[in-house]
Design a protein around this motif. Structure first.
Motif, mmCIF file in Angstrom:
data_model
loop_
_atom_site.group_PDB
_atom_site.id
_atom_site.type_symbol
_atom_site.label_atom_id
_atom_site.label_comp_id
_atom_site.label_asym_id
_atom_site.label_seq_id
_atom_site.Cartn_x
_atom_site.Cartn_y
_atom_site.Cartn_z
ATOM 1 N N TRP A 126 -18.460 -39.433 11.204
ATOM 2 C CA TRP A 126 -18.636 -38.002 10.992
ATOM 3 C C TRP A 126 -17.423 -37.431 10.286
ATOM 4 O O TRP A 126 -16.300 -37.933 10.436
ATOM 5 C CB TRP A 126 -18.857 -37.283 12.318
ATOM 6 C CG TRP A 126 -20.094 -37.723 13.031
ATOM 7 C CD1 TRP A 126 -20.162 -38.384 14.219
ATOM 8 C CD2 TRP A 126 -21.452 -37.538 12.606
ATOM 9 N NE1 TRP A 126 -21.474 -38.622 14.548
ATOM 10 C CE2 TRP A 126 -22.286 -38.117 13.581
ATOM 11 C CE3 TRP A 126 -22.046 -36.950 11.487
ATOM 12 C CZ2 TRP A 126 -23.674 -38.119 13.481
ATOM 13 C CZ3 TRP A 126 -23.428 -36.956 11.381
ATOM 14 C CH2 TRP A 126 -24.224 -37.525 12.371
ATOM 15 N N MET A 181 -22.595 -28.349 14.387
ATOM 16 C CA MET A 181 -21.686 -29.479 14.434
ATOM 17 C C MET A 181 -22.476 -30.742 14.743
ATOM 18 O O MET A 181 -23.436 -30.727 15.487
ATOM 19 C CB MET A 181 -20.610 -29.246 15.488
ATOM 20 C CG MET A 181 -19.726 -30.459 15.691
ATOM 21 S SD MET A 181 -18.438 -30.180 16.896
ATOM 22 C CE MET A 181 -17.091 -29.949 15.762
ATOM 23 N N ALA A 182 -22.046 -31.869 14.206
ATOM 24 C CA ALA A 182 -22.698 -33.157 14.410
ATOM 25 C C ALA A 182 -22.558 -33.595 15.860
ATOM 26 O O ALA A 182 -21.665 -33.173 16.572
ATOM 27 C CB ALA A 182 -22.067 -34.202 13.499
ATOM 28 N N THR A 183 -23.465 -34.445 16.280
ATOM 29 C CA THR A 183 -23.377 -35.020 17.610
ATOM 30 C C THR A 183 -22.287 -36.075 17.566
ATOM 31 O O THR A 183 -22.520 -37.216 17.195
ATOM 32 C CB THR A 183 -24.722 -35.642 18.027
ATOM 33 O OG1 THR A 183 -25.728 -34.649 17.903
ATOM 34 C CG2 THR A 183 -24.670 -36.154 19.443
ATOM 35 N N VAL A 184 -21.075 -35.675 17.931
ATOM 36 C CA VAL A 184 -19.913 -36.514 17.712
ATOM 37 C C VAL A 184 -19.836 -37.713 18.641
ATOM 38 O O VAL A 184 -19.122 -38.655 18.360
ATOM 39 C CB VAL A 184 -18.604 -35.705 17.778
ATOM 40 C CG1 VAL A 184 -18.557 -34.706 16.642
ATOM 41 C CG2 VAL A 184 -18.455 -35.002 19.114
ATOM 42 N N HIS A 206 -27.708 -42.301 9.370
ATOM 43 C CA HIS A 206 -27.135 -41.842 8.095
ATOM 44 C C HIS A 206 -26.558 -43.028 7.324
ATOM 45 O O HIS A 206 -26.739 -43.134 6.109
ATOM 46 C CB HIS A 206 -26.041 -40.798 8.324
ATOM 47 C CG HIS A 206 -26.549 -39.482 8.804
ATOM 48 N ND1 HIS A 206 -27.256 -38.611 8.002
ATOM 49 C CD2 HIS A 206 -26.459 -38.879 10.012
ATOM 50 C CE1 HIS A 206 -27.568 -37.531 8.696
ATOM 51 N NE2 HIS A 206 -27.091 -37.676 9.916
ATOM 52 N N THR A 234 -17.483 -43.297 15.769
ATOM 53 C CA THR A 234 -17.090 -41.904 15.991
ATOM 54 C C THR A 234 -15.564 -41.880 16.007
ATOM 55 O O THR A 234 -14.943 -42.021 14.983
ATOM 56 C CB THR A 234 -17.689 -41.335 17.291
ATOM 57 O OG1 THR A 234 -17.367 -42.198 18.376
ATOM 58 C CG2 THR A 234 -19.191 -41.175 17.185
ATOM 59 N N PRO A 278 -23.025 -42.138 13.425
ATOM 60 C CA PRO A 278 -24.065 -41.789 12.444
ATOM 61 C C PRO A 278 -24.792 -43.031 11.898
ATOM 62 O O PRO A 278 -24.785 -43.316 10.704
ATOM 63 C CB PRO A 278 -23.278 -41.057 11.369
ATOM 64 C CG PRO A 278 -21.917 -41.678 11.423
ATOM 65 C CD PRO A 278 -21.683 -41.983 12.878
ATOM 66 N N ARG A 337 -21.376 -35.495 6.633
ATOM 67 C CA ARG A 337 -21.506 -34.133 7.168
ATOM 68 C C ARG A 337 -22.832 -34.024 7.905
ATOM 69 O O ARG A 337 -23.743 -34.813 7.673
ATOM 70 C CB ARG A 337 -21.428 -33.118 6.033
ATOM 71 C CG ARG A 337 -20.049 -33.064 5.403
ATOM 72 C CD ARG A 337 -20.010 -32.067 4.245
ATOM 73 N NE ARG A 337 -18.834 -32.279 3.427
ATOM 74 C CZ ARG A 337 -18.737 -33.166 2.439
ATOM 75 N NH1 ARG A 337 -19.767 -33.929 2.117
ATOM 76 N NH2 ARG A 337 -17.625 -33.297 1.763
ATOM 77 N N GLU A 338 -22.946 -33.031 8.727
ATOM 78 C CA GLU A 338 -24.131 -32.852 9.565
ATOM 79 C C GLU A 338 -25.427 -32.836 8.762
ATOM 80 O O GLU A 338 -26.428 -33.403 9.172
ATOM 81 C CB GLU A 338 -24.005 -31.571 10.385
ATOM 82 C CG GLU A 338 -25.126 -31.399 11.384
ATOM 83 C CD GLU A 338 -24.924 -30.195 12.263
ATOM 84 O OE1 GLU A 338 -25.821 -29.926 13.065
ATOM 85 O OE2 GLU A 338 -23.893 -29.515 12.164
#
Length: 106
Positions: A62, A1-4, A11, A45, A8, A88-89
């Motif tokens: 995310w 799972m992404a670092t919420v 990215h 986020t 991002p 996405r992650e």
């Protein structure tokens, strides 16, 4: 799972750089410029706040927050044109909603 808890940002900058934009600025909000187009990009986020001003805006978030953000923007109906990019992650992304006119943000 992404670092919420962390937007991002890297990215978002990579996406716009890969699309041929010149990216400038640091932090969660930056400018992406190409030809006549200047897009204010905000990496978020689960924040409930969205800016009130601008012409072209893109929100990069995310995957797990993208639908919620898109719905919030639709309800608030801001004066600016906007798009949401869902990341996405692994770095894959998709545009969930782009502005309806020919001056799309991405």
């Amino acid at each position: 799972m992404a670092t919420v808890s962390t937007p991002p940002i890297d990215h978002a900058k990579t996406i716009f750089d890969d699309l041929g934009y010149t990216v400038s600025g640091d932090g969660e909000e930056f400018r992406a410029e190409r030809k006549w187009r200047v897009v204010r990009v905000t990496a978020v986020t689960d924040s409930d706040e969205t800016p009130d001003d601008g012409d072209l805006r893109c929100f990069v978030t995310w995957n797990e927050y993208a639908s919620q953000l898109r719905n919030r923007l639709r309800r608030s109906d801001p004066e600016y044109e906007w798009a949401v990019i869902s990341v996405r992650e692994g770095g894959d992304y998709e545009v969930l909603r782009a502005p309806p006119c020919a001056t799309a943000a991405v």
